[in-house]
Design an enzyme around this catalytic site. Structure first.
Site, mmCIF file in Angstrom:
data_model
loop_
_atom_site.group_PDB
_atom_site.id
_atom_site.type_symbol
_atom_site.label_atom_id
_atom_site.label_comp_id
_atom_site.label_asym_id
_atom_site.label_seq_id
_atom_site.Cartn_x
_atom_site.Cartn_y
_atom_site.Cartn_z
ATOM 1 N N ASP A 4 4.926 1.725 -14.548
ATOM 2 C CA ASP A 4 3.849 2.702 -14.410
ATOM 3 C C ASP A 4 2.768 2.291 -15.392
ATOM 4 O O ASP A 4 2.940 2.443 -16.611
ATOM 5 C CB ASP A 4 4.359 4.113 -14.716
ATOM 6 N N TYR A 54 -13.295 8.664 -8.299
ATOM 7 C CA TYR A 54 -13.217 7.250 -7.952
ATOM 8 C C TYR A 54 -14.463 6.498 -8.415
ATOM 9 O O TYR A 54 -14.374 5.408 -8.986
ATOM 10 C CB TYR A 54 -13.037 7.106 -6.441
#
Length: 259
Positions: A70, A165
């Site tokens: 991760d 984003y």
């Protein structure tokens, strides 16, 4: 442009290597002679990518390593690069590819959880991996290496209702520039590749995208190998050369003049 040497035996880390552009990039790098270290959260997906690389004859099993990671977690990222050092002794390329998306909503409806997830993955994850790559590349012999960050057209111009984003990709662009600057004393280069619409691997139709004027339109796409060819070009430059920025997109995609 003259031919570039094959990087046989050189070691590349690809984040988000279990699917999508990450998998396509990993297979392309393997085919070009790179040894692979695949990072991502899903062990089964990473191992599937590794098996594909081996089955195609691009690499033998000793030259591909899947490390479930991760990249938002500093300890897991440290373990990833420790594995690179322990297995192969050096790192020549980091492709910071892993990403995350959030539903496109007005800012008043954008959740804190979506904001954090996108920024943590794209920005923090890229920073943590670049930091560990710097630590390895700056101390190994011979010194140096290359980092390529996966940006997007949204690193330059936004789409409507894409706050997290767009902010994340703008941050990656800034990170790319400062890594390129700070890497000079160590022979570390950093460039960014910004790819537009890529054809879905399953052949599904391209969904309509919201345009700046509020209308929707189905935009053109390019095959994924247009992207991987560009990535290989960046990755294969000699140490004294960098491709700082490369934008690859369909010729008719609204980017120049998107707004």
């Amino acid at each position: 442009m003259g031919a570039v040497n094959r990087p046989d035996g050189k070691v590349a880390v690809v984040t988000g290597g279990g699917s999508g552009l990450g998998r396509a990039s990993a297979l392309a790098l393997a085919g070009a002679g790179w040894t692979l270290v695949l990072a991502g959260r899903r062990k089964d997906a990473l191992e599937e990518t590794a098996a594909l690389a081996v089955d195609t004859g691009a690499v033998d099993p000793e030259r591909v390593l899947a490390v479930p990671t991760d990249i938002r977690n500093p300890e897991e990222v440290s373990r990833l690069f420790d594995a690179v050092r322990d297995r192969y002794g050096r790192l020549d390329l980091l492709f910071n590819n892993a990403g995350a998306a959030a539903p496109r909503r007005p800012i008043t409806e954008t959740t804190f959880q979506d904001w954090n997830r996108v920024l943590d993955t794209i920005v923090t994850g890229s920073f943590l991996c670049a930091r560990e790559a710097f630590r390895l590349m700056s101390t190994q012999q011979p010194q140096g290496g290359r980092i390529i960050n996966n940006g997007a057209p949204s690193a330059h111009v936004p789409r409507p209702h894409s706050h997290a984003y767009t902010a994340a990709k703008h941050a990656v662009l800034g990170l790319t520039k400062v890594l390129a600057l700070d890497g000079r004393p160590y022979g570390i280069t950093c460039g960014q590749i910004d790819v537009g619409n890529v054809s879905p691997p399953d052949g599904a139709p391209q969904p309509a995208a919201t345009q700046a004027d509020g209308t929707s339109a189905v935009e053109a796409t390019i095959p994924v190998d247009r992207f991987t060819d560009a990535l290989l070009l960046m990755a294969a430059q000699p140490p004294d050369t960098t491709i700082q920025s490369l934008v690859v997109l369909p010729a008719t995609m609204p980017f120049v003049g998107r707004g």
